[in-house]
Design an enzyme around this catalytic site. Structure first.
Site, mmCIF file in Angstrom:
data_model
loop_
_atom_site.group_PDB
_atom_site.id
_atom_site.type_symbol
_atom_site.label_atom_id
_atom_site.label_comp_id
_atom_site.label_asym_id
_atom_site.label_seq_id
_atom_site.Cartn_x
_atom_site.Cartn_y
_atom_site.Cartn_z
ATOM 1 N N GLU A 171 0.908 -1.198 0.026
ATOM 2 C CA GLU A 171 -0.041 0.155 0.274
ATOM 3 C C GLU A 171 0.713 0.947 0.142
ATOM 4 O O GLU A 171 2.009 1.115 0.407
ATOM 5 C CB GLU A 171 -1.092 -0.054 1.144
ATOM 6 C CG GLU A 171 -0.222 -0.373 2.662
ATOM 7 C CD GLU A 171 0.696 0.584 3.047
ATOM 8 O OE1 GLU A 171 0.739 1.790 3.036
ATOM 9 O OE2 GLU A 171 1.784 -0.177 3.506
ATOM 10 N N GLU A 313 4.505 -1.055 1.297
ATOM 11 C CA GLU A 313 4.657 -1.167 -0.049
ATOM 12 C C GLU A 313 4.644 -2.655 -0.541
ATOM 13 O O GLU A 313 4.719 -2.892 -1.690
ATOM 14 C CB GLU A 313 5.952 -0.441 -0.694
ATOM 15 C CG GLU A 313 6.081 0.927 -0.504
ATOM 16 C CD GLU A 313 7.450 1.562 -1.053
ATOM 17 O OE1 GLU A 313 8.186 0.565 -1.488
ATOM 18 O OE2 GLU A 313 7.724 2.538 -0.368
#
Length: 346
Positions: A171, A313
């Site tokens: 994310e 991420e």
């Protein structure tokens, strides 16, 4: 809400898997977590000889209205700037995906910026950022449903076109440790203060301010007691999309590599509908965000790595992949005692 057919693991193969692992040329249990991982992977893929195929890391990005309350040191524009950075190949998740053979898929779930076309970013924008959940629901239930459907569609297409059977999710969204902390509090019952950490780097007064804002937001909640209402009120578009993606992956019998604090809160939210989704989950790492270990403990989960990561991420999940791969190589490549005529020595 969109329904998924997530079946509990078929454990009929478990005795044969354990027998195979126990008869490899080693003392029983001597390869520790690798043996546990190999067993779980064999059960998820339902085979004594599992093969990991075409790993993908799907990164969902979106902005958050709660950022207006000063709950993060990261300004909102960092979300779109980093998403653009990912598309050019120079960020943390890029070198990890390259190193470990992951295909990186970038999805704009709700970034407050008009991302130019031609950068390889999938446009699934629901809205330019959620609303401020201190004052109103972050998203409508219709928007939540749309996120779940779109997240699921990304995974379905990856699975259909590549045969991928192991997938991680990342994310990007400035301020998204705040909705994650609230979800953790609501779905575990752990005191809110113990769910809140520094995020991207808040100091002690900043953490206190974050706690005060989130406490007030929880107190202001006037939605229903059902998980759908709570997820919509406090969630993020990238989080809801990742939740739909995880549920779709479980329905398809894929291995889900879970990243850090935010993605752990996402799978926690998914368990409110499908507790059996944890059968398909391998937790990559225990992050440095305060509360992550407590959330893992609440789900009875144990992470592979603890490297003090707090990047997001999907970095921790992808970092853990070589360990997962080692577990698969163990069950497939090691000789058995019988095959090499070695006497069992345990």
């Amino acid at each position: 809400m969109m329904k998924f057919n997530i079946k509990p693991l078929d454990r009929s193969l478990q005795p044969a898997v354990r027998e195979k692992i126990d008869n490899l040329t080693k003392p029983k249990g001597s390869l520790g977590r690798l043996e546990e991982l190999a067993e779980k992977i064999a059960l998820i893929l339902h085979t004594l000889s599992p093969i990991l195929k075409h790993p993908h890391n799907v990164l969902f990005a979106a902005d958050h209205g709660i950022l207006e309350e000063g709950v993060s040191v990261s300004p909102k524009e960092v979300t779109w700037q980093q998403l653009s950075h990912f598309s050019k190949g120079g960020a943390g998740i890029n070198f990890l995906c390259e190193q470990h053979g992951f295909k990186l898929v970038l999805v704009d779930a709700g970034v407050d910026y008009d991302i130019p076309k031609g950068h390889g970013i999938i446009d699934m924008k629901v809205r330019k950022g959620t609303r401020n959940f201190l004052h109103e629901p972050a998203m409508t239930k219709e928007e939540l449903e749309l996120c779940i459907e779109r997240g699921a569609s990304v995974v379905k297409e990856i699975h259909r076109t590549t045969g991928c059977n192991i997938i991680s999710f990342g994310e990007m969204g400035s301020g998204n440790t705040s909705p994650s902390a609230v979800w953790m509090h609501l779905f575990t019952g752990i005191e809110l203060e113990k769910c809140i950490g520094a995020g991207a780097g808040l100091d002690t007064p900043g953490i206190r301010h974050k706690y005060e804002v989130l406490s007030k937001a929880v107190a202001n909640y006037s939605g229903g007691e059902d998980p759908e209402s709570k997820i919509a009120w406090f969630g993020g578009y990238e989080m809801a999309m990742a939740m739909g993606a995880m549920m779709q992956a479980a329905e398809l019998g894929m291995i889900i590599l879970v990243d850090g604090f935010i993605m752990t809160s996402v799978i926690l939210a998914a368990t409110q509908f499908y507790p059996q989704i944890l059968d398909y989950a391998i937790f990559g790492h225990q992050g440095d965000e305060s509360g992550h270990k407590r959330m893992l403990d609440a789900m009875g989960a144990r992470a592979i790595l603890h490297l003090d990561l707090r990047l997001g991420e999907g970095s921790g999940a992808v970092c853990a992949y070589p360990i997962v791969e080692s577990a698969v190589r163990m069950i497939n490549r090691m000789d058995s005692f019988q095959s090499v005529n070695v006497t069992k020595y345990f």
